[in-house]
Design an enzyme around this catalytic site. Structure first.
Site, PDB file in Angstrom:
ATOM      1  N   GLU A 270      48.133  49.958  13.037  1.00 24.00           N
ATOM      2  CA  GLU A 270      49.179  49.521  13.969  1.00 24.00           C
ATOM      3  C   GLU A 270      50.171  50.646  14.277  1.00 24.00           C
ATOM      4  OE1 GLU A 270      50.691  45.863  12.180  1.00 24.00           O
ATOM      5  OE2 GLU A 270      49.068  44.728  13.122  1.00 24.00           O
ATOM      6  N   LYS A 344      44.326  42.117   2.182  1.00 27.07           N
ATOM      7  CA  LYS A 344      44.855  40.801   2.567  1.00 27.07           C
ATOM      8  C   LYS A 344      43.840  39.712   2.218  1.00 27.07           C
ATOM      9  CE  LYS A 344      48.130  42.085   6.188  1.00 27.07           C
ATOM     10  NZ  LYS A 344      48.692  41.857   7.526  1.00 27.07           N
ATOM     11  N   ASP A 349      44.742  38.043   9.592  1.00 28.67           N
ATOM     12  CA  ASP A 349      46.156  38.273   9.322  1.00 28.67           C
ATOM     13  C   ASP A 349      46.899  36.998   8.943  1.00 28.67           C
ATOM     14  OD1 ASP A 349      48.463  39.677   9.077  1.00 28.67           O
ATOM     15  OD2 ASP A 349      48.879  39.873  11.207  1.00 28.67           O
ATOM     16  N   GLU A 371      46.494  40.706  -1.438  1.00 27.24           N
ATOM     17  CA  GLU A 371      47.777  40.559  -0.742  1.00 27.24           C
ATOM     18  C   GLU A 371      47.823  39.213  -0.026  1.00 27.24           C
ATOM     19  OE1 GLU A 371      49.029  43.895   1.804  1.00 27.24           O
ATOM     20  OE2 GLU A 371      49.889  42.469   3.219  1.00 27.24           O
ATOM     21  N   GLU A 377      54.735  33.782   8.260  1.00 23.32           N
ATOM     22  CA  GLU A 377      54.675  34.314   9.624  1.00 23.32           C
ATOM     23  C   GLU A 377      53.889  33.423  10.584  1.00 23.32           C
ATOM     24  OE1 GLU A 377      53.173  38.304   9.689  1.00 23.32           O
ATOM     25  OE2 GLU A 377      53.068  38.388  11.883  1.00 23.32           O
TER      26      GLU A 377
HETATM   27  C1  GCV Z   1      54.491  44.879   8.614  1.00 26.27           C
HETATM   28  C2  GCV Z   1      50.979  41.789  10.991  1.00 26.27           C
HETATM   29  C3  GCV Z   1      52.444  41.552  11.222  1.00 26.27           C
HETATM   30  C4  GCV Z   1      53.231  42.843  11.197  1.00 26.27           C
HETATM   31  C5  GCV Z   1      52.962  43.527   9.850  1.00 26.27           C
HETATM   32  C6  GCV Z   1      51.471  43.747   9.710  1.00 26.27           C
HETATM   33  C7  GCV Z   1      51.101  44.359   8.369  1.00 26.27           C
HETATM   34  O1  GCV Z   1      50.434  42.480  12.065  1.00 26.27           O
HETATM   35  O2  GCV Z   1      52.623  40.862  12.412  1.00 26.27           O
HETATM   36  O3  GCV Z   1      54.578  42.544  11.362  1.00 26.27           O
HETATM   37  O4  GCV Z   1      53.666  44.729   9.739  1.00 26.27           O
HETATM   38  O5  GCV Z   1      50.801  42.513   9.817  1.00 26.27           O
HETATM   39  O6  GCV Z   1      50.687  43.601   7.508  1.00 26.27           O
HETATM   40  O7  GCV Z   1      51.208  45.549   8.208  1.00 26.27           O
END
Ligand code: GCV
Length: 662
Positions: A270, A344, A349, A371, A377
């Site tokens: 990202e 994760k 996500d 994780e 979220e």
């Molecule tokens: C900290 C998702 C979230 C982001 C986060 C990312 C990550 O994309 O929306 O806010 O960034 O995960 O886990 O790095």
């Protein structure tokens, strides 16, 4: 009632059946962690029982009734404890100070729960070596995906060192958490400077407070720090100048900041910098840092959340779900010993339902950590109640088939499968500077629950919830019964009224809150549901993206065919016609309609049960939570109606029970 103490408010308990006449505590008080434990006991006895025992050095120990002894003694695994009562004397024995502290909190839990300690003999060892929080706090005081106020670590690019940090450390320790990362994994601006003398003094005071409660401080690191701090013009991990920069830097940081455990890194993800810029691998990047922190016993925790975030929605072969696996599986066995890959729970996500990440069971020669995210979220952002421990339990119990036995995710991240000690579980934290720490008062169950689960994964989600309720709100049976119902039904309810059958997303882009079925359908983030007038779902079988084949057998086979695929994940793995019959005999479309009505009904029931607690919970808690419940009631209807209407309009097929769809 002091909300700032959360589950450590130590209210007087009438029903307390624990030994009552404790007046002396013997302990090695020169050890700061053991002293914290002894002082915590004093406070707990003073609050709950009404008398404050006196502290004595262990050298003055005299056996006898009314005594507690905290004794360091070899025998158990690191951080384990043995708590027992004999003839009115209570002993906590542990091989180290952390074990003593956890034994102390077990004893305090007994006081709070009104559980009798007479004749008790309890031995516990933490199952996960690392039990960690990841905060996504920025140094300007904002929190990425924070839903309970601002940061209490940072404000105006300064580190805050105050009483709240002490309470924070106590809360973590009481739940068994032994590590925390305080800054966002997206490290930018001032946060890049955390590893410079601009912040050493404050950081070191902060770290000492955590250290007094057995919690290691970790920081998120900017991979491009050598450049961004203005000292080099490259961050190439194989460049000798870069390597030596990090070595000196780490020497400086570890010298200045006590109790530092290491670093967490989000690289090449990202938009964050990483080794890809130099045509190097994640292993090259992680190993370079690992070498630099090795002399100080430091760890490098490297995140596997890596994917192409510039995808084209027309492209049906690139699959974001594959990406973590594809990026890391070929590197298995090439990481240094002090590197841990943090994965994760699912391949996308933190959706309300995802399959378990295929790297679990894929990797066999690499330290691994799970994780999860308690900052909700995608699960209601601490405005909807969503108790996530049942989901985490499912993830931990997932059989990867990497071995015949000891093959679950829990086995892997506890170190059992591959005899590792550098592993564990991390949760993206849900705290902020709101009075009650977590915005929604019931969201604190996720914070407490995460720690308890990582320490003792064999506890049930229900046991953990019940414990949290009594610790926080006392022993009233109605409170326990109703809150337990609400918590235990909250994740199923949320799943029912939001995106169906594992497909995920369908939220407003960027905010990730509220329904928007096509919100992520034509964007670049790899998050598609592919609905048309005939069907919905992503084909991840061998005829599609091939994702299902990333699992070991029999999982790969099970996921590959719609007939055997677990139904809650059907649309994650397959593109299916709306009239496909599920095992219940219902069509997918009717299932979508039904679950959306059911989800809202469940919320209504949760709210009416919560109403029964007026006068039984502190007024402020009741009112604050009720406001959120009323929002959830309304908002769950919005979800229901938007999702149902979307599919009704796509298909033209009405609900067979004739309920209102727009
Ligand atoms: C900290 C998702 C979230 C982001 C986060 C990312 C990550 O994309 O929306 O806010 O960034 O995960 O886990 O790095």
């Amino acid at each position: 009632m002091g909300f700032e103490q959360a589950w450590l408010s130590y209210q007087k308990r009438e029903t307390c059946g624990v030994v009552k006449n404790i007046d002396r505590i013997y302990a090695s008080l020169q050890n700061p962690v053991i002293r914290s434990g002894a002082e915590e006991l004093q406070a707990a006895f003073a609050g709950i029982i009404g008398n404050e025992p006196v502290l004595y050095a262990d050298s003055e120990y005299e056996p006898g009734e009314g005594t507690i002894r905290l004794l360091v003694k070899e025998g158990l695994k690191a951080e384990g404890y043995h708590l027992f009562e004999e003839k009115g004397e209570i002993t906590v024995e542990a091989p180290d100070a952390n074990g003593i502290l956890y034994g102390v909190f077990e004893l305090i839990r007994h006081l709070q729960l009104g559980k009798n300690l007479n004749g008790k003999d309890i031995t516990k060892e933490p199952v996960m070596p690392l039990r960690m929080l990841n905060h996504w706090d920025n140094m300007d005081g904002s929190i990425e995906r924070g839903y309970s106020g601002n940061s209490f670590f940072f404000e105006d690019n300064q580190i805050l060192v105050n009483d709240r940090i002490v309470t924070y450390a106590r809360l973590l320790a009481s739940a068994g958490i032994n590590a925390t990362v305080i800054n966002n994994v997206n490290v930018k601006d001032s946060a890049t400077w955390l590893i410079t003398d601009r912040y050493f003094e404050d950081l070191s005071r902060f770290s000492q407070i955590l250290g007094d409660y057995g919690i290691k401080l970790f920081l998120s690191l900017n991979y491009a720090a050598p450049m961004e701090l203005g000292e080099l013009n490259s961050a190439d991990p194989l460049d000798e100048k870069v390597k030596s920069w990090w070595k000196h830097k780490m020497e400086e940081v570890f010298r200045a900041v006590p109790n530092l455990g290491g670093f967490l890194i989000k690289a090449d993800s990202e938009g964050r910098p990483g080794p890809f810029t130099y045509n190097r691998t994640h292993a090259d990047g992680a190993n370079m840092l690992a070498e630099a922190v090795e002399p100080y016993g430091g760890l490098i925790i490297w995140r596997c959340f890596v994917y192409n975030c510039r995808q084209d929605w027309r492209d049906r072969k690139t699959d974001r779900a594959r990406s973590g696996y594809d990026n890391f599986i070929g590197l298995d066995g090439s990481f240094r010993d002090n590197v841990i890959l943090q994965i994760k729970n699912g391949p996308m996500d933190f959706q309300v339902r995802e399959p378990v990440h295929p790297l679990f069971g894929g990797l066999t020669r690499t330290n691994q950590m799970l994780e999860v995210q308690i900052a909700q979220e995608y699960t209601g952002q601490q405005r909807h109640v969503c108790y996530l421990i049942p989901m985490f339990k499912e993830v931990l119990a997932f059989r990867t088939y990497v071995k015949e036995t000891d093959d679950t995710v829990a086995d892997i991240v506890s170190g059992k499968t591959f005899q590792q000690t550098r592993c564990g579980m991390a949760a993206v934290a849900n705290t902020g500077n709101d009075d009650n720490w977590t915005g929604h008062d019931l969201a604190a169950a996720n914070l407490y629950g995460f720690g308890r689960l990582a320490f003792e994964p064999e506890l049930t989600a229900e046991e953990i919830a019940a414990e949290w309720i009594t610790l926080t709100y006392g022993t009233d049976e109605t409170v326990k019964e109703e809150l337990l119902f609400i918590l235990m039904n909250s994740w199923p309810a949320y799943e029912k009224y939001t995106a169906p059958l594992g497909i995920g997303w369908m939220v407003n882009p960027n905010y990730h809150y509220g329904p928007n079925v096509d919100g992520y359908e034509y964007d670049r983030w790899g998050t598609y549901h592919r609905a048309d007038h005939q069907g919905i779902g992503v084909d991840r079988s061998h005829s599609g993206t091939g994702y299902a084949a990333l699992y070991r057998e029999p999982n790969a086979r099970i996921y590959n065919a719609p007939e055997t695929c677990p139904e809650e994940l059907l649309l994650f793995f397959h593109h299916m016609p709306y009239n496909y019959k599920l095992r219940s005999g219902k069509t997918i479309l009717q299932y979508i309609y039904d679950t959306h009505f059911e989800g809202v009904e469940l919320v209504d029931e949760m709210v009416s049960r919560f109403e029964k607690l007026k006068g039984k919970l502190p007024d402020q808690v009741y009112e604050r939570a009720m406001e959120r419940f009323l929002h959830q009631k309304k908002h769950s209807r919005e979800w229901r109606d938007q999702i149902n209407t979307y599919f009704y309009r796509k298909t033209g097929i009405p609900d067979d029970r004739g309920r209102t769809i727009y």
